[in-house]
Design an enzyme around this catalytic site. Structure first.
Site, PDB file in Angstrom:
ATOM      1  N   SER A 123     -10.412   1.228   6.853  1.00  0.00           N
ATOM      2  CA  SER A 123      -9.776   1.248   5.500  1.00  0.00           C
ATOM      3  C   SER A 123      -9.353  -0.095   4.795  1.00  0.00           C
ATOM      4  CB  SER A 123      -8.501   2.023   5.722  1.00  0.00           C
ATOM      5  OG  SER A 123      -8.888   3.364   5.968  1.00  0.00           O
ATOM      6  N   SER A 179      -9.116   3.263   2.807  1.00  0.00           N
ATOM      7  CA  SER A 179      -8.147   3.821   2.035  1.00  0.00           C
ATOM      8  C   SER A 179      -7.235   3.017   1.308  1.00  0.00           C
ATOM      9  CB  SER A 179      -7.208   4.567   3.052  1.00  0.00           C
ATOM     10  OG  SER A 179      -6.530   3.929   3.783  1.00  0.00           O
ATOM     11  N   LYS A 193       0.974  -1.143   0.114  1.00  0.00           N
ATOM     12  CA  LYS A 193       0.033  -0.050   0.178  1.00  0.00           C
ATOM     13  C   LYS A 193       0.791   1.036   0.041  1.00  0.00           C
ATOM     14  CE  LYS A 193      -3.917   2.169   2.670  1.00  0.00           C
ATOM     15  NZ  LYS A 193      -4.623   2.012   3.779  1.00  0.00           N
TER      16      LYS A 193
END
Length: 475
Positions: free
Chosen positions: A176, A152, A77
């Site tokens: 997220s 996210s 990520k």
């Protein structure tokens, strides 16, 4: 004939161990899929084919070992730093930043034997629950590219749901991992606070954000969770005296066996109900009803429950969300201009907070943690909708008005942040699709340290529903 990406991550790992496929062969397969699919979906912001091939070739030369995800591709990520690879954090402010060192969770994934193919998309500094950063194209939902992927960990979810990766690590500070898992039809697990040594949240503001897996099956999520928790094997190398209660793993066995009968609560209330008008869409209600019916037919106890009213939660969480943006390193007008409007609003709100306000918010959320654990303690797990609405269209969120934007995020994702505040584990399971073909999920909340129970329940539901057989059209 099945292609490599049709196999589960666990099946791929077993084929690697048997020598039926090689790490380099698997890496090349996924790099080819990224090259074909990523331009339309925006899952990756950076692809590192040369480094991935070199890593795979090195693993191949050394031969299969006991590393928990030996030879399996994944993506970092873009909130995590990998030495020598651009780390943009979803922001134009960091467009040219290349870190000299790696974060601990990145090193853990390497120690576990994984092969990083690049960096997956995230919103600016991971602050909002949708992945539509001005630093790059939006992460589009593979089931309907006009819809968002959540956030996210939106890029990670898109990569897994479209078959660009077998699974992917994400991070979850307010939902997220679980939000994009629900939006993209995946399994997403938020571990207990303190469970993952490389991202325990014990040392972070309010203890909110922890790493967690996104995967197509419960067993794949457990496989990746074990790699995160104990990349060199159990027992895990914890850094703090504080410990999660109960078993420290491994968790794959719980997911594979899928055993046990449990007492389940069913809940449609949330911590935000006193502050915002929360309306649960019919599609979300139907997904919850489907899960209740399935679990009841398996012999689990089912009991309706509801949260106690607590108007202190919303202002306290807002304070922490704003405080988290206060340290963004934008010190000049020119640097601020590179930030998105929502981020600028959050940063200025955060910097204007007094120490007293922050201290009171932290105290309030600590009390909420105790209260929530007490309220849910009579259940082995509690079932809620994953999201209150269907996946949102790209561009749906207000880009200028911070207050309206925050309200939209709460109304879409009311069931997630309270579990970051409380440190409880939770798993999202993709039980159904709408008539329009959009994924809908449910969430199971566990007791402190209750990941094994969540994985067992998830495995039972998966065997009933077989969501692993569903794929978007571009699959």
């Amino acid at each position: 004939m099945a292609e490599l990406h049709d196999l589960t991550a666990l099946d791929q790992w077993q084929s690697l161990q048997k020598g039926e496929i090689s790490p380099l062969e698997l890496t090349e397969h996924y790099l080819a899929r990224i090259e074909r699919l990523n331009p339309d979906l925006g899952a990756f912001v950076t692809v590192t084919p040369d480094a991935a091939r070199a890593r795979a070739a090195g693993l191949q030369e050394s031969g299969p070992g006991t590393a928990p995800i030996w030879g399996l591709p994944f993506g970092d990520k873009d909130l995590e730093m990998r030495a020598g690879v651009p780390a943009g954090f979803g922001s134009r402010l960091f467009a040219a930043f290349v870190p000299p060192v790696s974060d601990e969770i990145v090193e853990a994934m390497d120690s576990a034997g994984g092969v990083s193919l690049g960096k997956t998309a995230t919103p600016e500094f991971g602050l909002p629950s949708y992945t539509e950063s001005l630093a790059g194209p939006p992460a589009r939902n593979p089931w309907d590219p006009s819809r968002g992927s959540g956030g996210s960990s939106g890029g990670a979810a898109v990569a897994v749901a479209s078959g660009m990766l077998p699974f992917a690590p994400g991070s979850d500070g307010g939902g997220s991992v679980r939000i994009p898992a629900a939006a993209c039809g995946l399994v997403g697990l938020k571990p207990s606070r303190g469970r993952v040594p490389g991202g325990s949240a014990i040392d972070s503001l309010a203890g909110l954000a922890v790493p967690g897996p996104l995967a197509r099956t419960v067993s794949d999520a457990a496989l990746l969770l074990d790699a995160m928790v104990a990349p060199t094997g159990y027992p895990a190398d914890h850094h703090y005296a504080l410990r999660v209660p109960g078993s420290d793993g491994p968790f794959l066995a719980s997911a594979v066996r899928g055993e046990g009968r449990f007492q389940l609560g069913v809940m449609t209330t949330s911590a935000w109900d006193d502050a915002y008008d929360i309306t649960i869409a019919p599609e979300a209600t139907q997904a919850l009803d489907d899960a209740v019916t399935a679990f009841a037919s398996m012999g689990h106890g089912i009991e309706q429950t509801a949260l106690e009213s607590d108007p202190s939660y919303a202002p306290a969480f807002r304070t922490i969300w704003q405080a988290g943006a206060a340290s963004i390193p934008a010190e000049t007008p020119e640097q601020e201009e590179l930030l998105e409007p929502l981020t600028r609003w959050l940063m200025h709100r955060g910097r204007a907070l007094s120490a007293r306000t922050l201290a009171e918010a932290l105290k309030t959320l600590a009390a909420y943690e105790r209260s929530l654990i007490r309220q849910l303690s009579r259940f082995d797990a509690v079932l809620t909708p994953a999201l209150a609405m269907t996946p949102r269209p790209i561009g749906w969120y207000d880009a200028e008005d911070g207050e309206r934007n925050f309200a939209q995020q709460v109304q879409y994702t009311p069931f997630t942040s309270m579990l970051n505040v409380s440190g409880l584990p939770a798993i999202v399971l993709p039980i159904s699709h709408t008539d329009a073909g959009l994924p809908m999920g449910v969430q199971l909340i566990g007791r402190p340290g209750g990941e094994a129970t969540l994985l067992a329940l998830g495995a039972q539901l998966e065997r009933r529903v077989h969501w692993e057989r569903r794929h978007p059209a571009m699959w």
